[in-house]
Write an enzyme that holds these catalytic residues in place. Structure first.
Site, PDB file in Angstrom:
ATOM      1  N   GLU A 200       5.951  -2.805   5.761  1.00  0.00           N
ATOM      2  CA  GLU A 200       7.057  -2.608   4.839  1.00  0.00           C
ATOM      3  C   GLU A 200       8.332  -2.258   5.592  1.00  0.00           C
ATOM      4  OE1 GLU A 200       4.733  -0.914   0.900  1.00  0.00           O
ATOM      5  OE2 GLU A 200       5.738   0.497   2.233  1.00  0.00           O
ATOM      6  N   HIS A 235       3.781  11.904   9.123  1.00  0.00           N
ATOM      7  CA  HIS A 235       3.546  11.269   7.833  1.00  0.00           C
ATOM      8  C   HIS A 235       2.618  12.085   6.937  1.00  0.00           C
ATOM      9  CE1 HIS A 235       5.668   7.805   9.344  1.00  0.00           C
ATOM     10  NE2 HIS A 235       4.829   7.706  10.348  1.00  0.00           N
ATOM     11  N   GLU A 275       3.110   7.503  -6.169  1.00  0.00           N
ATOM     12  CA  GLU A 275       4.045   7.926  -5.128  1.00  0.00           C
ATOM     13  C   GLU A 275       5.146   6.878  -4.959  1.00  0.00           C
ATOM     14  OE1 GLU A 275       2.260   9.278  -1.566  1.00  0.00           O
ATOM     15  OE2 GLU A 275       0.729  10.459  -2.585  1.00  0.00           O
ATOM     16  N   GLU A 292       2.395   3.910  -3.401  1.00  0.00           N
ATOM     17  CA  GLU A 292       0.960   3.829  -3.601  1.00  0.00           C
ATOM     18  C   GLU A 292       0.574   4.734  -4.760  1.00  0.00           C
ATOM     19  OE1 GLU A 292      -1.234   5.348  -0.272  1.00  0.00           O
ATOM     20  OE2 GLU A 292       0.063   7.090  -0.046  1.00  0.00           O
ATOM     21  N   ASN A 294      -2.440   7.476  -5.739  1.00  0.00           N
ATOM     22  CA  ASN A 294      -3.602   8.241  -5.333  1.00  0.00           C
ATOM     23  C   ASN A 294      -4.451   8.509  -6.564  1.00  0.00           C
ATOM     24  OD1 ASN A 294      -3.237   8.782  -2.411  1.00  0.00           O
ATOM     25  ND2 ASN A 294      -1.330   9.686  -3.134  1.00  0.00           N
ATOM     26  N   ARG A 296      -6.742  10.406  -7.661  1.00  0.00           N
ATOM     27  CA  ARG A 296      -7.453  11.691  -7.571  1.00  0.00           C
ATOM     28  C   ARG A 296      -6.472  12.809  -7.825  1.00  0.00           C
ATOM     29  NH1 ARG A 296      -5.237  13.301  -2.797  1.00  0.00           N
ATOM     30  NH2 ARG A 296      -4.917  11.726  -1.184  1.00  0.00           N
TER      31      ARG A 296
END
Length: 666
Positions: A200, A235, A275, A292, A294, A296
């Site tokens: 990206e 990160h 996110e 992305e 997540n 959970r």
């Protein structure tokens, strides 16, 4: 509602889930490894089942054993926590096949969002904004290089099946791409069993803002506002806060709607986080792009709980048992501001190298009520426990809540000052340094904040030699004086009836030799000279064990813990350590052998970049180790020639093992 659940995780998240289950009168089953036989999460649950060896692959990733444990104990559902099996679609499906409820999204949603490339394509069809990039399945390195060149540098290589900052590399120029890709793929295959990547455009001045979403089995889906997670190292998140500073109501609604659209695109059920990378433009404008999802509960969920007054684990349990969401979107409100600090066993001044060892001292601030608490601690460790090399380096999460961001910031600094840890290196002082920077205090946030503030964040010394020496001497002197001091002759400090005398103390401070001179004066008082500062020294001790030291024009309340000759000093303005040196004991010492490079912690040798006979220069990468789920590069401390490699790639090494030997000189 469930009568009994099994918690397929460890550490603070297992303790966290157990706390809510206990409040809801739900019995809990813990699972544990060899390393966790006496861990807090085992004690927090009603029952426990042994899984196997300390390494995750021998215990917490053995989902067949976990299913057997659930069946054997009569658990009706499994809460996966985060990490380990929480985003494993095969495990979620296996739970369903075994007649157990997986407290999380359906396997199809995990699969759809688990691979970054496929999820980007799905989000594009759902109308969610995307960062320009390559999300294809073709993984030929030459093709990936061409795609990176087409997108334009800087680019970000990301493991398609990844998360948590693992398998991720930023690349600034084309000639560095191949090496970065290889490293990224190695880390991805070790962490996720899949070396596929996507590429990206690396957004300039990016903020990391995520939206908490919740769906149920009745078709309802809401967003519980946003969290700003921009402050990161390697990160990985360091500080998280909610709500995001500078967020307008219009942008919050727009991002929330996009997050709900993303969740509904995969028929999401339970707690999830969408996110976004947020691009900051001149004039305050911000654009956001899907990064992305997540599938959970997130590590940083407590800040959402703090500003909403809700228990997200309770919501998970209710939704998993078939109940509808407790609240509708219009009923959700933001109250105040919350910040979470991740306290980790690591050395920020050594590239955040994870640390292992015993928590000889673990003191923390007094926590208050659970959800809308002023100060909250989520942890899974206790004093005397071990930080092992097998799991994540996080010790605890410290969460504070205030009416305003400024109030929350002040409360966070005060709470961090009360965290005293001895036995392993931690990032506590580094965290205090971050929140004191102008960038963080003024909410000038982006993912480069730590790098931008490097000059004031690394190699900090908050106390200085004079106060550190005064603290160490004060503690030693008080231990030499009987508590009641009935008579001067009972003292063990070399007291003389007549005359003034001096006593020298030798130390090592920040890697350098240092000394201090304590003068015992005729009137019974003291004077101290240390670090070029001299003056009267007044020492007192409180019943709590704290010291009060007056020196160099200031009065300081200190906690001093002595361990193996090192005084660990904690004060309101920061912490430091100073080593007492016995000159007689070290009189015969010779300089340690040079040219040896040792493993800084237990781990596995991934690769060597040199061979015997190679000439190397200072700072040149020599080897790569993997420990605590991360890769660490070992660099040459000076110019020289490689004499011998002591291990081979793939070998396990203990802390202190000699990895290679270098002869000094060009």
């Amino acid at each position: 509602m469930f009568k009994k659940i099994l918690i397929a995780n460890r550490g603070e998240i297992a303790c966290r889930v157990a706390a809510t289950a206990r409040r809801m009168a739900i019995r809990t089953v813990a699972v544990y490894s060899d390393a966790d036989a006496h861990a807090n999460h085992v004690r927090a649950c009603d029952e426990s089942v042994y899984l196997g060896g300390s390494a995750p692959k021998d215990s917490y990733l053995r989902w067949e054993k976990i299913l057997e444990a659930a069946k054997a104990t009569g658990a009706e559902a499994i809460h996966p926590g985060y990490g380990f099996l929480s985003e494993n679609e095969e495990f979620a499906q296996a739970c369903a096949d075994a007649g157990l409820v997986f407290i999380g999204p359906p396997p199809s949603a995990i699969k759809a969002m688990g691979l970054k490339a496929e999820s980007k394509q799905l989000m594009e069809r759902a109308g969610v904004p995307l960062v320009p990039g390559y999300h294809g399945s073709e993984q030929d390195p030459a093709l990936l290089q061409r795609e990176a060149d087409r997108i334009g540098y800087p680019v970000l290589i990301k493991a398609s099946a990844g998360g948590g900052g693992k398998g991720m590399r930023a690349v600034d120029k084309s000639e560095d791409f191949a090496a970065a890709l290889a490293s990224c793929q190695r880390e991805a295959i070790n962490s996720f069993g899949d070396d596929a990547v996507l590429i990206e455009k690396y957004v300039q001045r990016p903020r990391h803002i995520e939206i908490q979403v919740f769906g149920d089995t009745h078709g309802n889906c809401v967003y519980l506002f946003e969290r700003d997670c921009s402050v990161q190292r390697r990160h990985q998140k360091v500080l998280e806060e909610a709500p995001a500073p500078g967020m307008t109501e219009a942008m919050r609604a727009e991002m929330g709607a996009a997050a709900v659209a993303a969740a509904k695109a995969v028929n999401y059920v339970g707690a999830g986080t969408v996110e976004f990378i947020v691009e900051q433009r001149d004039g305050g404008a911000m654009n956001f792009f899907f990064m992305e999802m997540n599938t959970r509960l997130q590590v940083e969920h407590p800040v959402t709980e703090a500003i909403t007054g809700l228990d997200l684990v309770e919501w998970q349990l209710r939704v998993a048992s078939g109940e509808p969401l407790p609240l509708k979107q219009e009923q959700l409100q933001i109250h105040g501001h919350a910040i979470e600090a991740r306290i980790c066993a690591e050395n920020p001044d050594n590239n955040f190298l994870p640390a292992t060892g015993t928590l000889h001292v673990y003191r923390k601030p007094q926590a208050t009520a659970f959800q809308r608490s002023r100060v909250r601690i989520d942890d899974g460790v206790r004093e005397g426990g071990e930080i092992s090399p097998f799991y994540d380096s996080m010790i605890a999460k410290l969460i504070v809540h205030g009416s305003t961001r400024a109030e929350a910031l002040a409360r966070l600094d005060a709470a961090l000052a009360q965290v005293h840890i001895v036995g392993v290196s931690t990032n506590v002082q580094f965290l205090r340094g971050i929140i004191a920077t102008d960038s963080f205090a003024n909410a000038n946030l982006d993912t480069a904040l730590i790098e931008r503030e490097r000059a004031v964040l690394f190699d900090r010394e908050p106390l200085g030699l004079p106060l550190a020496a005064a603290a160490a001497i004060a503690r030693q002197c008080i231990t030499e004086w009987p508590a009641a001091m009935p008579e001067p002759f009972a003292r063990r400090d070399g007291f003389r009836a007549l005359g003034e005398y001096k006593r020298r103390f030798d130390f090592e401070f920040r890697g350098e030799p240092a000394s201090a001179t304590l003068t015992y004066q005729r009137d019974g008082g003291f004077a101290l000279e240390a670090g070029g500062v001299s003056g009267p020294l007044v020492v007192g001790q409180f019943p709590s064990g704290e010291f009060e030291v007056e020196f160099n024009g200031g009065r300081h309340t200190l906690n001093v813990y002595e361990r193996d000759g090192t005084s660990h000093v904690f004060a309101a303005q920061g912490a430091t350590k100073i080593l007492a040196v016995d000159r007689l004991a070290h009189a015969g010492d010779t300089q340690a052998e040079g040219g040896r490079l040792t493993a800084p912690m237990p781990g596995k040798v991934v690769s060597f970049a040199v061979k015997a006979g190679d000439k190397v220069s200072k700072g040149q990468p020599l080897a790569v180790m993997e420990a605590m789920k991360m890769e660490h590069t070992i660099a040459a401390p000076a110019d020289g020639t490689v004499e011998e490699l002591m291990f081979a790639p793939g070998d396990q090494v203990a802390e202190g093992n000699e990895l290679l030997r270098i002869a000094a000189g060009a």
